[in-house]
Motif scaffolding. Sequence first.
Motif, PDB file in Angstrom:
ATOM      1  N   VAL A  19       0.862  -1.177   0.000  1.00 39.49           N
ATOM      2  CA  VAL A  19       0.000   0.000   0.000  1.00 39.49           C
ATOM      3  C   VAL A  19       0.900   1.229   0.000  1.00 39.49           C
ATOM      4  O   VAL A  19       1.808   1.345   0.816  1.00 39.49           O
ATOM      5  N   PHE A  20       0.634   2.156  -0.927  1.00 37.29           N
ATOM      6  CA  PHE A  20       1.396   3.396  -1.030  1.00 37.29           C
ATOM      7  C   PHE A  20       0.459   4.572  -0.833  1.00 37.29           C
ATOM      8  O   PHE A  20      -0.608   4.635  -1.440  1.00 37.29           O
ATOM      9  N   ASP A  21       0.861   5.510   0.022  1.00 36.10           N
ATOM     10  CA  ASP A  21       0.112   6.739   0.269  1.00 36.10           C
ATOM     11  C   ASP A  21       0.885   7.881  -0.394  1.00 36.10           C
ATOM     12  O   ASP A  21       1.903   8.325   0.146  1.00 36.10           O
ATOM     13  N   PRO A  22       0.443   8.372  -1.564  1.00 40.74           N
ATOM     14  CA  PRO A  22       1.192   9.418  -2.257  1.00 40.74           C
ATOM     15  C   PRO A  22       1.162  10.774  -1.550  1.00 40.74           C
ATOM     16  O   PRO A  22       2.049  11.589  -1.761  1.00 40.74           O
ATOM     17  N   VAL A  23       0.180  11.008  -0.695  1.00 38.50           N
ATOM     18  CA  VAL A  23       0.112  12.278   0.022  1.00 38.50           C
ATOM     19  C   VAL A  23       1.169  12.311   1.130  1.00 38.50           C
ATOM     20  O   VAL A  23       1.927  13.271   1.251  1.00 38.50           O
ATOM     21  N   PRO A 147       7.846   5.251  -5.124  1.00 41.87           N
ATOM     22  CA  PRO A 147       8.993   6.138  -5.347  1.00 41.87           C
ATOM     23  C   PRO A 147      10.134   5.853  -4.367  1.00 41.87           C
ATOM     24  O   PRO A 147       9.902   5.476  -3.215  1.00 41.87           O
ATOM     25  N   LYS A 148      11.340   6.050  -4.833  1.00 45.75           N
ATOM     26  CA  LYS A 148      12.530   5.778  -4.010  1.00 45.75           C
ATOM     27  C   LYS A 148      12.572   6.627  -2.745  1.00 45.75           C
ATOM     28  O   LYS A 148      13.110   6.206  -1.728  1.00 45.75           O
ATOM     29  N   ASP A 149      12.010   7.836  -2.777  1.00 46.68           N
ATOM     30  CA  ASP A 149      12.057   8.707  -1.602  1.00 46.68           C
ATOM     31  C   ASP A 149      10.931   8.440  -0.593  1.00 46.68           C
ATOM     32  O   ASP A 149      10.866   9.086   0.453  1.00 46.68           O
ATOM     33  N   ALA A 150      10.045   7.479  -0.875  1.00 45.93           N
ATOM     34  CA  ALA A 150       8.950   7.161   0.042  1.00 45.93           C
ATOM     35  C   ALA A 150       9.497   6.435   1.270  1.00 45.93           C
ATOM     36  O   ALA A 150      10.390   5.599   1.173  1.00 45.93           O
ATOM     37  N   ALA A 151       8.945   6.761   2.427  1.00 49.76           N
ATOM     38  CA  ALA A 151       9.362   6.144   3.687  1.00 49.76           C
ATOM     39  C   ALA A 151       8.537   4.884   3.939  1.00 49.76           C
ATOM     40  O   ALA A 151       7.311   4.898   3.804  1.00 49.76           O
ATOM     41  N   LYS A 152       9.216   3.810   4.323  1.00 51.53           N
ATOM     42  CA  LYS A 152       8.512   2.572   4.645  1.00 51.53           C
ATOM     43  C   LYS A 152       7.997   2.644   6.078  1.00 51.53           C
ATOM     44  O   LYS A 152       8.713   3.066   6.997  1.00 51.53           O
TER      45      LYS A 152
END
Length: 164
Positions: A19-23, A147-152
């Motif tokens: 699950v990815f949250d783009p906001v 995206p690579k800059d997204a925090a897990k």
Amino acid sequence: YRDDISDRLVWFENGRLTVFDPVATTWAEVSGPKDIDGMVAKLEKEYGLALPLAELAESDPDAVLTRGVDLMHYVGVHNVEGVYCHHLVLQRPGLDLQVFVEVGGRPLVRKLGFEYPEQVGSPQYTAPITEWSFAAPKPELFAPKVPKDAAKVEFLPLPTGEDR
């Protein structure tokens, strides 16, 4: 999926749900059953997470949507985004479900409305389904595109036993 307060991208493949949250630019991943029905059940039971319209992703959406229904009404024919649809209301304890099914030879669901009259404020949401595709999906559709800059972040399990 996108609603008034959230925006999420969800991928499921071979027992892995992402699950990815783009906001918030965050993402989480969980492993579990390789079938969609098992994964949906795991998310609800272990994490209290109900994905919007998960009923349509399950292997037998008709059985899921009609489970526990004790009253059904046929309302009539209504226009949904330019498509004439049969309007059905299904009621079961805690849920009033409106289903709009395309008239004619392609009985596709075109809109769903969910209302939870027993919850505070009677929350509800409506989901129009404007496009259906029956072409075989391309494998890359199931590969997460985070995206690579997204925090897990981690899914937080529901409290059990004395933790509740």
